[in-house]
Design a protein around this motif. Structure first.
Motif, PDB file in Angstrom:
ATOM      1  N   ASP A   1      -8.434  -4.312  -3.346  1.00  0.00           N
ATOM      2  CA  ASP A   1      -8.889  -4.684  -2.017  1.00  0.00           C
ATOM      3  C   ASP A   1      -9.357  -3.426  -1.284  1.00  0.00           C
ATOM      4  O   ASP A   1      -9.179  -2.301  -1.764  1.00  0.00           O
ATOM      5  N   GLU A   2      -9.939  -3.606  -0.119  1.00  0.00           N
ATOM      6  CA  GLU A   2     -10.545  -2.482   0.595  1.00  0.00           C
ATOM      7  C   GLU A   2      -9.529  -1.393   0.921  1.00  0.00           C
ATOM      8  O   GLU A   2      -9.798  -0.199   0.713  1.00  0.00           O
ATOM      9  N   ARG A   3      -8.353  -1.776   1.425  1.00  0.00           N
ATOM     10  CA  ARG A   3      -7.350  -0.777   1.790  1.00  0.00           C
ATOM     11  C   ARG A   3      -6.834  -0.037   0.559  1.00  0.00           C
ATOM     12  O   ARG A   3      -6.560   1.165   0.620  1.00  0.00           O
ATOM     13  N   THR A   4      -6.711  -0.735  -0.570  1.00  0.00           N
ATOM     14  CA  THR A   4      -6.257  -0.072  -1.788  1.00  0.00           C
ATOM     15  C   THR A   4      -7.317   0.878  -2.324  1.00  0.00           C
ATOM     16  O   THR A   4      -7.015   1.966  -2.811  1.00  0.00           O
ATOM     17  N   ARG A   5      -8.578   0.484  -2.205  1.00  0.00           N
ATOM     18  CA  ARG A   5      -9.662   1.391  -2.614  1.00  0.00           C
ATOM     19  C   ARG A   5      -9.664   2.640  -1.746  1.00  0.00           C
ATOM     20  O   ARG A   5      -9.864   3.752  -2.252  1.00  0.00           O
ATOM     21  N   GLU A   6      -9.426   2.466  -0.444  1.00  0.00           N
ATOM     22  CA  GLU A   6      -9.373   3.620   0.454  1.00  0.00           C
ATOM     23  C   GLU A   6      -8.197   4.522   0.092  1.00  0.00           C
ATOM     24  O   GLU A   6      -8.315   5.758   0.112  1.00  0.00           O
ATOM     25  N   LEU A   7      -7.061   3.915  -0.243  1.00  0.00           N
ATOM     26  CA  LEU A   7      -5.892   4.685  -0.642  1.00  0.00           C
ATOM     27  C   LEU A   7      -6.189   5.481  -1.915  1.00  0.00           C
ATOM     28  O   LEU A   7      -5.901   6.685  -1.998  1.00  0.00           O
TER      29      LEU A   7
ATOM     30  N   ASN B   1       3.321   2.281   1.821  1.00  0.00           N
ATOM     31  CA  ASN B   1       3.823   2.844   3.069  1.00  0.00           C
ATOM     32  C   ASN B   1       5.315   2.548   3.181  1.00  0.00           C
ATOM     33  O   ASN B   1       5.735   1.399   3.048  1.00  0.00           O
TER      34      ASN B   1
ATOM     35  N   HIS C   1       0.818  -1.202   0.000  1.00  0.00           N
ATOM     36  CA  HIS C   1       0.000   0.000   0.000  1.00  0.00           C
ATOM     37  C   HIS C   1       0.856   1.258   0.000  1.00  0.00           C
ATOM     38  O   HIS C   1       0.390   2.325   0.355  1.00  0.00           O
TER      39      HIS C   1
ATOM     40  N   ASN D   1       3.584   7.710   3.241  1.00  0.00           N
ATOM     41  CA  ASN D   1       3.061   6.999   2.083  1.00  0.00           C
ATOM     42  C   ASN D   1       3.593   7.684   0.826  1.00  0.00           C
ATOM     43  O   ASN D   1       3.368   8.878   0.625  1.00  0.00           O
TER      44      ASN D   1
END
Length: 215
Positions: free
Chosen positions: A121-127, A56, A54, A82
């Motif tokens: 995935d969810e975290r990538t969509r949030e990013l 980071n 992600h 990030n």
């Protein structure tokens, strides 16, 4: 299939996950982090960083700190930093990127390209959502990658303007071979290289100057 996704399938099927996810600086990761540190040091005087999937940043060489620190106040961006946010934030590196439109499109393409099965995935969509929320980001970037019609560039172009001079770089990515844990599989070393001889000469001169100015 990545270990993380294998674990999810095992759990969904009623089995226990089999792949560990250690902290990147856990004792079990000692041999890996020592090897990463050696790679980073050997890439001097050019910037190199270690990131998770992600973006980071967990490790970096001295040149990466000097390079980014010459443009922005890194203390204003707390760790773990990030890399994508540093690129997209108008209060960070974005004003210094000469080819911003080209670079931003290429980076968004890369996010989609590196997603498993091109599904975020969810975290990538949030990013991705948080990147597109930065002031001045072209809303048209939201459509990139979803249809699969965007051309894929051979490399991410990175051109920075410093003191009236344009410095051109490209990046190469190294991953850990034969990983046995989620953490080692998802670590990436991103190394910046000069894209032309003029940039290499200017970069080396610049780093030497920063070294002499360092306390």
């Amino acid at each position: 299939m990545p270990f993380r996704d294998r674990n999810e399938l095992l759990v969904a099927a009623g089995f226990a996950p089999i792949y560990k996810e250690d902290a990147w600086n856990a004792e079990e990761m000692g041999s890996v982090t020592r090897a990463l540190d050696r790679i980073l040091r050997h890439h001097e005087p050019f910037p190199a960083i270690v990131m998770d999937r992600h973006w980071n940043v967990f490790m970096r060489n001295a040149s990466a700190l000097r390079f980014f620190g010459a443009f922005i106040d890194l203390a204003a961006h707390p760790e773990p930093r990030n890399l994508l946010h540093l690129m997209f934030d108008p209060a960070a590196m974005r004003p210094f990127i000469v080819n911003w439109e080209e670079t931003s499109r290429a980076l968004i393409q890369r996010i989609h390209r590196e997603a498993v099965g091109h599904t975020l995935d969810e975290r990538t969509r949030e990013l991705l959502t948080s990147l597109l929320a930065h002031d001045g980001v072209d809303p048209a970037l939201r459509a990139i990658g979803s249809s699969g019609t965007e051309p894929t560039l051979p490399m991410v172009p990175l051109s920075f303007q410093k003191d009236g001079q344009v410095l051109r770089y490209f990046s190469m990515i190294t991953t850990v071979g034969t990983p046995q844990t989620i953490t080692t599989q998802e670590l990436r070393i991103e190394s910046m290289f000069p894209a032309d001889e003029a940039t290499e000469v200017a970069h080396r001169r610049w780093m030497d100057h920063l070294d002499k100015e360092a306390p």
